[in-house]
Structures are given as C-alpha cells and as structure tokens.
Motif scaffolding. Structure first.
Motif, PDB file in Angstrom:
ATOM      1  N   GLY A  62      -3.114  16.984   1.477  1.00 31.49           N
ATOM      2  CA  GLY A  62      -1.827  17.330   0.908  1.00 31.49           C
ATOM      3  C   GLY A  62      -1.586  17.046  -0.521  1.00 31.49           C
ATOM      4  O   GLY A  62      -2.423  16.577  -1.316  1.00 31.49           O
ATOM      5  N   GLN A  63      -0.586  17.071  -0.849  1.00 32.21           N
ATOM      6  CA  GLN A  63      -0.081  16.938  -2.265  1.00 32.21           C
ATOM      7  C   GLN A  63       0.262  15.472  -2.710  1.00 32.21           C
ATOM      8  O   GLN A  63       0.312  15.028  -3.833  1.00 32.21           O
ATOM      9  CB  GLN A  63       1.182  17.825  -2.767  1.00 32.21           C
ATOM     10  CG  GLN A  63       2.718  17.147  -2.535  1.00 32.21           C
ATOM     11  CD  GLN A  63       2.996  17.050  -0.919  1.00 32.21           C
ATOM     12  OE1 GLN A  63       2.381  17.734  -0.155  1.00 32.21           O
ATOM     13  NE2 GLN A  63       4.014  16.610  -0.407  1.00 32.21           N
ATOM     14  N   GLY A  64       0.493  14.542  -1.558  1.00 33.67           N
ATOM     15  CA  GLY A  64       0.845  13.228  -1.722  1.00 33.67           C
ATOM     16  C   GLY A  64       2.278  12.768  -1.670  1.00 33.67           C
ATOM     17  O   GLY A  64       2.932  13.572  -2.083  1.00 33.67           O
ATOM     18  N   THR A  65       2.461  11.570  -1.434  1.00 34.03           N
ATOM     19  CA  THR A  65       3.658  11.193  -1.372  1.00 34.03           C
ATOM     20  C   THR A  65       3.809   9.628  -2.137  1.00 34.03           C
ATOM     21  O   THR A  65       3.030   8.782  -1.602  1.00 34.03           O
ATOM     22  CB  THR A  65       4.567  11.167   0.019  1.00 34.03           C
ATOM     23  OG1 THR A  65       5.972  10.789  -0.304  1.00 34.03           O
ATOM     24  CG2 THR A  65       3.689  10.480   1.125  1.00 34.03           C
ATOM     25  N   GLN A  66       4.613   9.277  -2.743  1.00 34.07           N
ATOM     26  CA  GLN A  66       4.581   8.274  -3.541  1.00 34.07           C
ATOM     27  C   GLN A  66       5.429   6.985  -2.742  1.00 34.07           C
ATOM     28  O   GLN A  66       6.575   7.131  -1.966  1.00 34.07           O
ATOM     29  CB  GLN A  66       5.486   8.070  -4.793  1.00 34.07           C
ATOM     30  CG  GLN A  66       5.734   6.772  -5.616  1.00 34.07           C
ATOM     31  CD  GLN A  66       4.504   6.535  -6.174  1.00 34.07           C
ATOM     32  OE1 GLN A  66       3.440   7.266  -6.742  1.00 34.07           O
ATOM     33  NE2 GLN A  66       3.993   5.150  -6.007  1.00 34.07           N
ATOM     34  N   VAL A  67       4.711   6.082  -2.503  1.00 32.86           N
ATOM     35  CA  VAL A  67       4.917   4.710  -1.907  1.00 32.86           C
ATOM     36  C   VAL A  67       5.278   3.760  -2.960  1.00 32.86           C
ATOM     37  O   VAL A  67       4.298   3.074  -3.559  1.00 32.86           O
ATOM     38  CB  VAL A  67       4.328   4.137  -0.744  1.00 32.86           C
ATOM     39  CG1 VAL A  67       4.744   2.983  -0.313  1.00 32.86           C
ATOM     40  CG2 VAL A  67       4.529   5.532   0.340  1.00 32.86           C
ATOM     41  N   THR A  68       6.214   2.890  -3.143  1.00 30.56           N
ATOM     42  CA  THR A  68       6.380   1.845  -3.863  1.00 30.56           C
ATOM     43  C   THR A  68       7.048   0.641  -3.430  1.00 30.56           C
ATOM     44  O   THR A  68       8.039   0.571  -2.615  1.00 30.56           O
ATOM     45  CB  THR A  68       7.322   2.210  -5.304  1.00 30.56           C
ATOM     46  OG1 THR A  68       6.679   3.265  -5.925  1.00 30.56           O
ATOM     47  CG2 THR A  68       7.309   1.323  -6.289  1.00 30.56           C
ATOM     48  N   VAL A  69       6.377  -0.489  -3.409  1.00 28.66           N
ATOM     49  CA  VAL A  69       6.710  -1.789  -2.860  1.00 28.66           C
ATOM     50  C   VAL A  69       6.764  -2.538  -4.072  1.00 28.66           C
ATOM     51  O   VAL A  69       6.283  -2.962  -4.667  1.00 28.66           O
ATOM     52  CB  VAL A  69       5.661  -2.118  -1.863  1.00 28.66           C
ATOM     53  CG1 VAL A  69       6.215  -3.653  -1.142  1.00 28.66           C
ATOM     54  CG2 VAL A  69       5.240  -1.246  -1.002  1.00 28.66           C
ATOM     55  N   SER A  70       8.479  -3.267  -3.774  1.00 30.08           N
ATOM     56  CA  SER A  70       8.762  -4.127  -4.924  1.00 30.08           C
ATOM     57  C   SER A  70       8.630  -5.510  -4.260  1.00 30.08           C
ATOM     58  O   SER A  70       8.760  -5.846  -3.184  1.00 30.08           O
ATOM     59  CB  SER A  70      10.309  -3.724  -5.243  1.00 30.08           C
ATOM     60  OG  SER A  70      11.034  -4.133  -4.161  1.00 30.08           O
TER      61      SER A  70
END
Length: 126
Positions: free
Chosen positions: A117-125
């Motif tokens: 797939g094209q990917g999906t961004q996960v950001t954990v602060s």
C-alpha cells in the motif's frame, strides 16, 4: 493480484490507541498473507507483524508484542492493526503488504511481499 490501501493514521498521545485498516481489492485476497511494516524518518523499513491467509497464525516483532494485534475479515477484504499503549518510538509511516501464501507460517522480510500500500502516517506525541 491485490491492491492495498491503508487508512486510520493519526496524531495520538503516548499511551493512546489507534486502529489502522488495510483495504484490499482482488478476488483472491483470502489466499494472501498480510504483513504490516513501518518506516520512521531516516530509518529502514521494519517488520511490525503479519497474519496468515485465514487468520490462523499471527507473528509480531518483539517491539510491539503484547501491544499490537492484527486481525482480518476475508469476507470484507480487510485487515486491521490495533495499536495500544502507543509510544513515541512507534511514530512512523505504516504500510500493509501482501504475498500469496496459504501456509500458516508468515514471512518477516519485506522482500517476500509482492504488493504494498501507499502507507499511512502515525505520530505519537510524548
């Protein structure tokens, strides 16, 4: 052949949860093992976990074992990555990938997977 589209990526606080989805097209989806990988900035792509063609077997990287769970619903051509107790080091682009395999043992190397797939961004602060 299958085409994969990830969704569900977001910004979340440490300790939170997120569920990623991987939607697949193609009539032979149920014959494919599905893996999840991630890539953080300036780091190599790494294996997160994988699920066998019928969901009978799953395997996880040590870094996510006990926090992440992969499941699939073949009738819906969907695979899910449930992520709990998220940490800042989980920040990355997450990819689902597939390869044709009707065995229970799943691959951990990205080179084994044929479709991405094209990917999906996960950001954990923190």
């Amino acid at each position: 052949q299958v085409q994969l589209v990830e969704s569900g990526g977001a910004l979340v606080q440490a300790g939170g949860s997120l569920r990623l989805s991987c939607a697949a097209s193609g009539r032979t989806f149920s014959s494919y093992a599905i893996g999840w990988f991630r890539q953080a900035p300036e780091k190599e792509r790494e294996f997160v976990g994988a699920i066998s063609w019928n969901g009978g077997s799953t395997y996880y990287a040590d870094s996510v074992e006990g926090r992440f769970t992969i499941s699939r619903v073949n009738a819906k051509n969907m695979v899910y990555l449930q992520m709990n107790s998220l940490k800042p080091e989980d920040t990355a682009v997450y990819y689902c990938a597939a390869y044709l395999n009707i065995r229970q043992r799943v691959a951990v190397y990205a080179s084994t997977y044929d479709e991405w797939g094209q990917g999906t961004q996960v950001t954990v602060s923190s």
